[in-house]
Design a protein around this motif. Sequence first.
Motif, short mmCIF file in Angstrom:
data_model
loop_
_atom_site.label_atom_id
_atom_site.label_comp_id
_atom_site.label_asym_id
_atom_site.label_seq_id
_atom_site.Cartn_x
_atom_site.Cartn_y
_atom_site.Cartn_z
N ASP A 138 0.81 -1.22 0.00
CA ASP A 138 0.00 0.00 0.00
C ASP A 138 0.84 1.26 0.00
N GLY A 139 2.14 1.15 -0.14
CA GLY A 139 3.01 2.31 -0.10
C GLY A 139 2.83 3.21 -1.30
N ALA A 140 2.97 4.51 -1.09
CA ALA A 140 2.89 5.49 -2.16
C ALA A 140 4.26 5.65 -2.81
N GLU A 141 4.32 6.49 -3.81
CA GLU A 141 5.57 6.70 -4.53
C GLU A 141 6.64 7.27 -3.58
N GLY A 142 7.84 6.71 -3.66
CA GLY A 142 8.94 7.16 -2.84
C GLY A 142 8.98 6.58 -1.45
N GLU A 143 8.07 5.66 -1.11
CA GLU A 143 8.06 5.07 0.22
C GLU A 143 8.68 3.69 0.18
N ASP A 144 8.76 3.07 1.35
CA ASP A 144 9.40 1.78 1.47
C ASP A 144 8.65 0.72 0.68
N ARG A 145 9.41 -0.28 0.20
CA ARG A 145 8.85 -1.44 -0.48
C ARG A 145 8.89 -2.63 0.46
N PRO A 146 8.19 -3.71 0.12
CA PRO A 146 8.29 -4.93 0.93
C PRO A 146 9.73 -5.42 1.00
N PRO A 147 10.05 -6.26 1.98
CA PRO A 147 11.44 -6.73 2.12
C PRO A 147 11.95 -7.38 0.84
N LEU A 148 13.19 -7.07 0.50
CA LEU A 148 13.79 -7.61 -0.71
C LEU A 148 13.90 -9.12 -0.67
N ALA A 149 14.04 -9.70 0.52
CA ALA A 149 14.14 -11.15 0.64
C ALA A 149 12.88 -11.84 0.13
N LEU A 150 11.73 -11.18 0.23
CA LEU A 150 10.48 -11.75 -0.28
C LEU A 150 10.25 -11.40 -1.74
N GLU A 152 12.39 -11.03 -4.03
CA GLU A 152 13.24 -11.86 -4.88
C GLU A 152 12.69 -13.26 -5.06
N ARG A 153 11.84 -13.70 -4.17
CA ARG A 153 11.29 -15.04 -4.25
C ARG A 153 9.92 -15.08 -4.92
N LEU A 154 9.48 -13.97 -5.48
CA LEU A 154 8.22 -13.89 -6.20
C LEU A 154 8.51 -13.56 -7.66
N ALA A 155 7.78 -14.20 -8.55
CA ALA A 155 8.03 -13.99 -9.97
C ALA A 155 7.52 -12.62 -10.43
N PHE A 156 6.41 -12.15 -9.89
CA PHE A 156 5.74 -10.98 -10.45
C PHE A 156 5.66 -9.86 -9.42
N ASP A 157 5.90 -8.64 -9.90
CA ASP A 157 5.77 -7.42 -9.10
C ASP A 157 4.96 -6.44 -9.94
N CYS A 158 3.66 -6.37 -9.69
CA CYS A 158 2.73 -5.61 -10.54
C CYS A 158 2.33 -4.32 -9.84
N ASP A 159 2.43 -3.22 -10.56
CA ASP A 159 2.05 -1.91 -10.04
C ASP A 159 0.67 -1.57 -10.60
#
Length: 585
Positions: A138-150, A152-159
């Motif tokens: 639910d983060g807006a532009e310029g805010e934190d993203r989910p942990p990179l460890a997770l 990297e283990r997901l195929a898709f990152d859809c905006d």
Amino acid sequence: MTAPAAGAGEPEPDPALAAALTAVRLLAAAPQRLGGICLRGEGPARSLVLDRLRALLPPDTPWRRLPGHVDDERLCGGIDIAASLVTGTPVHQRGILAEAAGGVLIVPLAERLRTDVAGRIAQALDGEGDFLLVLLDDGAEGEDRPPLALLERLAFDCDLRPVRRLAPVDPAVPSEGAAQAWLSDDGLDALAATGEALGIPSLRPLLFAAAAARTAAALAGRGEVEQADLELAVRLVLAPRATRLPPQSAPEDSAPDSPPEPPPPGDEPQGGPDRDEDDQPAPESLPEDLLIEAAKAAIPSDVLELIAAGRAMRSARGGGAGRRTASKLRGRPLGSRPGMPGGGVRLALVDTLRAAIPWQGLRRREPAVPGAGLIRFRRDDLRVRRFEERTATVTVFCVDASGSAALARLGEAKGAVELILAQAYVKRTEVALIAFRGEGAELLLPPTRSLTRAKRALGALPGGGGTPLASGIALAAQVGDAIAARGRSPFFVFLTDGSANIAADGARGRPQAQEDALAAARRLAAEQRQAVVIDISARPRPEAARLAEAMRARYLPLPFANAQALQAAVALVTPGDRPGRRSAA
């Protein structure tokens, strides 16, 4: 492969929505190979994608939602305290990860997920890996993203934030899985070259892209992956992970496009009816340029701008929260740890019970001390609570008010301070102002969020005289110590050209003044204070760059800066978290 087509005369789905719908179709067909999906942005588009995923999976698929403050026992399983107290024997309970086996685990507010919980989930994915992970960002532009460890283990990152229209889609049919089509070595080489061109450092996205291409070909009824399948995999898997711009393609009249020169006569055997098949020309490999162009077209425009500016990873800008610090009493709850309560440290009663219950059978065989209750405790059973605070940031402007250009610098500083103070109540930040001129430095504005008080102090700020840079840095260090003692994080913004002519003892002399200023900057760096040096001279000066290097600060040459430019520069480099989040200090 594209998203399901809308009916005749009906609008087509938004491209971002169509990509997400295609991703969940591939995910439902090959859940074990693709891991999961991250959906960024909230609203009806995300609900539509989740409903589509649910419809594509078998009806009896379990869905579990991760609570906001889940502990290790509820996540991974542990002792059921209530049942254990009733029966007198340890009763184990299943964790959320075990309950989600063969189904879907949804993580809301994934951008706020604690690192220890993310590590547990990543470990489960690497182990059994028998559930789909859906991260809701639910983060807006310029805010934190989910942990990179997770991620990297997901195929898709859809905006889904750019989605502006919803179009009806065909009813989904539950998928029973799809056989994987064959992917040639040329296709793997093309994916690897595309990943290298996009600056993707990890191998996992390439494996996900290969699995997505094979699944797309199988769903289309093809036994072998084609160019369209590779382009789809690049758009869905590799493009969102780009960290740099792809190289520009060669011009049409360049040498690489010209055919190779024929070999000299006699070096190669002449063709004939008995020519071996190995001597036939090799089939043309899959063009890598088409994959790179497909990836570049799929990268959002804002990401392209960040990549071009050298900032591929999106981070927080100008928030009101500073560094994370451990706390005994308040803040975000962390996992408990063994320890003795006291001195402000609180007992974690539930975790202490969980640690003691498994040993009750053995301890009841031992002689009980007088007054022993139903549960026998040992010192090693005690657990204490832990918290994490994010301290508020105080931005300290240190303004060089000396010299003939003082009026211009002071005007810029006044405007920048007023712009930042206008957002103080929203971003929970404070501002202080130090000016150094003449023979020394002065704290004109203590840390405050009062706009009226700041304007009054800024209006009375004089200019002209010598440049006691060392005194200004020394006073900034003292103000930083006072801010840190109040539980806040100081962030210094030095507006100066780096040229000093007044030494620390008040004596005049440029060489000694420069040495004193660099020494004061090194002392500030030793205290690990975060700072930025903004060079506002007519041209970038080496003195300001050396000052930033000694201070271990970021150097920003802004010779033609105005108040808006200074405010934007400070917002770019100010450490922080989500705007509007209240500090626990």
